[in-house]
Design an enzyme around this catalytic site. Structure first.
Site, mmCIF file in Angstrom:
data_model
loop_
_atom_site.group_PDB
_atom_site.id
_atom_site.type_symbol
_atom_site.label_atom_id
_atom_site.label_comp_id
_atom_site.label_asym_id
_atom_site.label_seq_id
_atom_site.Cartn_x
_atom_site.Cartn_y
_atom_site.Cartn_z
ATOM 1 N N ASP A 1 0.863 -1.188 0.000
ATOM 2 C CA ASP A 1 0.000 0.000 0.000
ATOM 3 C C ASP A 1 0.903 1.243 0.000
ATOM 4 O O ASP A 1 2.128 1.138 0.094
ATOM 5 C CB ASP A 1 -0.918 0.000 1.235
ATOM 6 C CG ASP A 1 -1.936 1.138 1.226
ATOM 7 O OD1 ASP A 1 -2.333 1.590 0.135
ATOM 8 O OD2 ASP A 1 -2.342 1.593 2.310
ATOM 9 N N GLY B 1 -3.814 8.824 -3.595
ATOM 10 C CA GLY B 1 -5.083 9.377 -4.076
ATOM 11 C C GLY B 1 -4.939 10.718 -4.761
ATOM 12 O O GLY B 1 -5.895 11.245 -5.315
ATOM 13 N N CYS C 1 -4.526 -1.723 -1.809
ATOM 14 C CA CYS C 1 -4.769 -0.304 -2.043
ATOM 15 C C CYS C 1 -5.755 -0.185 -3.198
ATOM 16 O O CYS C 1 -5.465 -0.649 -4.302
ATOM 17 C CB CYS C 1 -3.437 0.362 -2.404
ATOM 18 S SG CYS C 1 -3.603 2.076 -2.919
ATOM 19 N N CYS D 1 -11.271 2.506 0.589
ATOM 20 C CA CYS D 1 -9.843 2.796 0.766
ATOM 21 C C CYS D 1 -9.425 1.942 1.950
ATOM 22 O O CYS D 1 -10.131 1.890 2.969
ATOM 23 C CB CYS D 1 -9.634 4.277 1.078
ATOM 24 S SG CYS D 1 -7.955 4.658 1.656
ATOM 25 N N HIS E 1 -7.313 2.277 4.133
ATOM 26 C CA HIS E 1 -7.058 3.010 5.388
ATOM 27 C C HIS E 1 -8.311 3.060 6.277
ATOM 28 O O HIS E 1 -8.197 3.199 7.491
ATOM 29 C CB HIS E 1 -6.620 4.451 5.099
ATOM 30 C CG HIS E 1 -5.160 4.595 4.779
ATOM 31 N ND1 HIS E 1 -4.634 4.216 3.568
ATOM 32 C CD2 HIS E 1 -4.125 5.084 5.508
ATOM 33 C CE1 HIS E 1 -3.333 4.467 3.562
ATOM 34 N NE2 HIS E 1 -2.996 4.993 4.728
HETATM 35 N N1 DGL Z 1 -4.921 2.907 1.081
HETATM 36 C C1 DGL Z 1 -5.141 3.462 -0.171
HETATM 37 C C2 DGL Z 1 -6.383 2.997 -0.877
HETATM 38 O O1 DGL Z 1 -6.887 1.945 -0.568
HETATM 39 C C3 DGL Z 1 -4.501 4.731 -0.645
HETATM 40 C C4 DGL Z 1 -4.496 5.949 0.210
HETATM 41 C C5 DGL Z 1 -3.667 7.053 -0.413
HETATM 42 O O2 DGL Z 1 -2.430 6.912 -0.439
HETATM 43 O O3 DGL Z 1 -4.235 8.039 -0.898
HETATM 44 O O4 DGL Z 1 -6.877 3.629 -1.759
#
Ligand code: DGL
Length: 267
Positions: A13, A46, A77, A185, A187
């Site tokens: 990620d 993103g 990700c 996402c 996160h």
């Molecule tokens: N964890 C990420 C996702 O699933 C990306 C977050 C990022 O770096 O903007 O999209």
């Protein structure tokens, strides 16, 4: 993969979000070896132009696969998966599992409307709009792209308490409009509890468990072996992480040794 050795899974990620996927995969398959790689040098994904994202992800992953003897790659990700999977699958001869927004299962259980909470890039991707067109099941889908939410999850893992008022402000555009929300996402499962406090009536859906089952399926017999011993846990970053001590405390609790740096080569 040798007969005796357990398979090695590379989970990738831009930041700590993929750890939400790692937790699901390792809960199902604890005896495998895991390498977690995060490209914090280019975080947040993103907000990255497409071509830079494709170049970085393909180079980082091919480097690691070559060096570490990886058996399966999980692109944990959504932002990267919605664009780089075909490139990776074309250059690697091992399985590559991606994470894309769970529009289909969310639409099946929604009675009102679905909210897709993701990064600014994911909500604009053609891939995402194709998913909505093909699987939204007649439900309307409200899109919310936010990098601040991604940052909040990064901060939480480093020990900061989530400010519920701020979270409410970020989620305002979808308040009272939806009954199911896709955490699009990786996160966001890290702040699921807090999102649920702001959206108490909403069912939250993410892809973590489905990814874990997919990894098990792709590993076949190797994924079924009953081993009592936990495998190796290695965590690598492409740059020095901010608040590294706090982050190391969090990753240690997840079974990793302290973060090692693994910069992108040939830049
Ligand atoms: N964890 C990420 C996702 O699933 C990306 C977050 C990022 O770096 O903007 O999209």
């Amino acid at each position: 993969m040798t007969e005796a050795a357990q398979p090695t899974v590379l989970v990738f990620d831009s930041g700590v979000g993929g750890l939400s996927v790692y937790q699901e995969v390792q809960a199902l398959l604890p005896s495998l070896n895991y390498i977690y790689l995060f490209d914090n040098e280019a975080y947040p994904y993103g907000e990255l132009p497409k071509q830079i994202l494709i170049d970085r992800v393909t180079r980082l992953i091919t480097q690691l696969v070559k060096e570490q003897g990886v058996d399966i790659v999980v692109i944990a990700c959504n932002t990267a998966s919605t664009i780089v999977l075909p490139y990776l699958r074309a250059i690697l001869d091992i399985p590559v599992v991606g994470v894309v927004p769970a529009i289909k299962p969310a639409s099946v259980i929604a009675s009102k409307a679905v909210g897709l909470i993701a990064t600014p890039a994911t909500v604009t991707r053609e891939y995402t709009h194709d998913l909505i067109r093909d699987f939204a099941n007649g439900k309307s889908v409200e899109l919310l792209g936010s990098t601040r939410l991604v940052d909040i999850a990064e901060e939480k893992l480093r020990g900061k308490t989530v400010d519920i008022d701020e979270l409410k402000q970020v989620l305002t555009p979808i308040l009272n409009k939806i009954d199911v929300a896709v955490l699009g996402c990786t996160h966001f499962p890290l702040i699921k509890e807090e999102i649920q406090m702001v959206l108490p009536e909403v069912t939250l859906v993410d892809s973590g468990k489905a990814i874990a089952r997919r990894v098990q399926e792709l590993l076949g017999e190797a994924g079924k072996k009953e081993e009592t011993q936990e495998g190796r846990r290695l965590i690598l970053s492409s740059a020095s992480p901010w608040e590294e001590d706090a982050l190391n405390r969090a990753v240690t609790k997840l079974g990793f040794s302290p973060i090692q740096q693994h910069p992108l080569q040939g830049v």
